[in-house]
Design a protein around this motif. Sequence first.
Motif, short mmCIF file in Angstrom:
data_model
loop_
_atom_site.label_atom_id
_atom_site.label_comp_id
_atom_site.label_asym_id
_atom_site.label_seq_id
_atom_site.Cartn_x
_atom_site.Cartn_y
_atom_site.Cartn_z
N PHE A 127 0.76 -1.03 0.02
CA PHE A 127 -0.09 0.05 -0.06
C PHE A 127 0.72 1.17 -0.01
N PRO A 128 1.85 1.48 0.83
CA PRO A 128 2.72 2.49 0.83
C PRO A 128 3.28 3.02 -0.78
N MET A 129 3.82 1.67 -1.46
CA MET A 129 4.16 1.88 -2.60
C MET A 129 3.20 2.62 -3.50
N LEU A 130 2.06 1.96 -3.47
CA LEU A 130 0.72 2.29 -4.41
C LEU A 130 0.34 3.78 -4.09
N MET A 131 0.43 4.20 -2.71
CA MET A 131 0.03 5.34 -2.53
C MET A 131 1.11 6.41 -2.92
N GLU A 132 2.14 6.10 -3.00
CA GLU A 132 3.23 6.90 -3.67
C GLU A 132 2.93 7.11 -5.13
N VAL A 133 2.73 6.04 -5.69
CA VAL A 133 2.46 6.26 -7.43
C VAL A 133 1.00 6.87 -7.48
N GLY A 134 0.15 6.68 -6.58
CA GLY A 134 -1.34 7.07 -6.68
C GLY A 134 -1.44 8.58 -6.42
N GLN A 135 -0.36 9.14 -5.48
CA GLN A 135 -0.43 10.52 -5.31
C GLN A 135 0.33 11.19 -6.33
N ARG A 136 1.21 10.48 -7.34
CA ARG A 136 1.78 11.44 -8.15
C ARG A 136 1.02 11.35 -9.40
N GLN A 137 0.22 10.30 -9.51
CA GLN A 137 -0.55 10.27 -10.71
C GLN A 137 -2.20 10.77 -10.45
N ARG A 138 -2.32 11.19 -9.15
CA ARG A 138 -3.57 11.88 -8.63
C ARG A 138 -4.73 10.89 -9.10
N SER A 139 -4.26 9.62 -8.52
CA SER A 139 -5.20 8.64 -8.90
C SER A 139 -6.14 8.30 -7.79
N SER A 140 -7.46 7.72 -7.90
CA SER A 140 -8.66 7.42 -6.98
C SER A 140 -7.99 6.19 -6.25
N ILE A 141 -6.81 5.52 -6.64
CA ILE A 141 -6.35 4.44 -5.83
C ILE A 141 -6.09 4.70 -4.47
N THR A 142 -5.79 5.90 -4.06
CA THR A 142 -5.25 6.44 -2.77
C THR A 142 -6.46 6.44 -1.79
N GLU A 143 -7.81 6.85 -2.36
CA GLU A 143 -9.24 6.55 -1.58
C GLU A 143 -9.40 5.19 -1.32
N LEU A 144 -9.09 4.39 -2.42
CA LEU A 144 -9.48 3.08 -2.40
C LEU A 144 -8.71 2.27 -1.30
N ILE A 145 -7.32 2.86 -1.26
CA ILE A 145 -6.51 2.19 -0.13
C ILE A 145 -6.75 2.51 1.10
N VAL B 260 -7.00 -3.31 -6.90
CA VAL B 260 -5.56 -2.84 -6.58
C VAL B 260 -4.29 -3.74 -7.20
N LEU B 261 -4.57 -4.98 -7.09
CA LEU B 261 -3.40 -5.77 -7.74
C LEU B 261 -3.33 -5.43 -9.25
N PRO B 262 -4.40 -5.25 -10.05
CA PRO B 262 -3.82 -4.92 -11.61
C PRO B 262 -3.17 -3.39 -11.37
N PHE B 263 -3.54 -2.43 -10.47
CA PHE B 263 -2.86 -1.25 -10.49
C PHE B 263 -1.52 -1.52 -10.29
N ALA B 264 -1.09 -2.34 -9.24
CA ALA B 264 0.11 -2.54 -8.90
C ALA B 264 0.99 -3.17 -10.05
N GLU B 265 0.31 -4.20 -10.70
CA GLU B 265 0.89 -4.92 -11.90
C GLU B 265 1.32 -3.71 -12.91
N ALA B 266 0.35 -2.73 -12.92
CA ALA B 266 0.66 -1.74 -14.20
C ALA B 266 1.63 -0.91 -13.86
N CYS B 267 1.68 -0.50 -12.65
CA CYS B 267 2.57 0.76 -12.17
C CYS B 267 3.79 0.39 -11.44
N LEU B 268 4.03 -0.75 -10.93
CA LEU B 268 5.36 -1.14 -9.90
C LEU B 268 6.29 -1.65 -10.94
N ASP B 269 7.54 -1.16 -11.05
CA ASP B 269 8.55 -1.59 -11.90
C ASP B 269 9.20 -2.94 -11.23
#
Length: 161
Positions: A59-77, A132-141
């Motif tokens: 979640f911290p990794m995804l929050m960082e990406v989500g904040q940079r992208q201004r993604s709604s994933i942050t609210e979901l997390i 969440v997992l599809p977002f992670a797969e798409a965004c995490l290197d």
Amino acid sequence: MLRACHERIAAQCATLEKLSAHLLSHGADEQAQQAARNIMRYFDVAGPHHQADEENDLFPMLMEVGQRQRSSITELIASLLEEHRSLDAGWAQLRAELVDIAQGQVRPLERAWVDSFVGAYHRHIAVEEGQVLPFAEACLDRQKLEKLSAAMVARRTMPLQ
């Protein structure tokens, strides 16, 4: 690994539902006692590891990406984190009953608690696997995924004594 954990959670939830029905016709026999112990072992050990995988690493990794992208994933997390607290509370209720069953005390599981806990987990897993997992797969290197994997393995590695 996270999907495999979700499969094991679903399997334990199914066992919990079967145990609830089993108790009505067979009481706290040896099979019921063993099922109660197995469910407790999973949700007392593996369950917290899984939550830590998400809360401390993914979640911290995804929050960082989500904040940079201004993604709604942050609210979901944020919502999923609240659900973790609710799931923990539901587990605490059920665990108290399972302790008695594991010790052979005949008592039915509170069906509403079982249904609520199992339903909440199924919904929670569906959101994680569907969004969440599809977002992670798409965004995490690869480097971040390796870091995540290493943390998960380390969490489960017991030091030799």
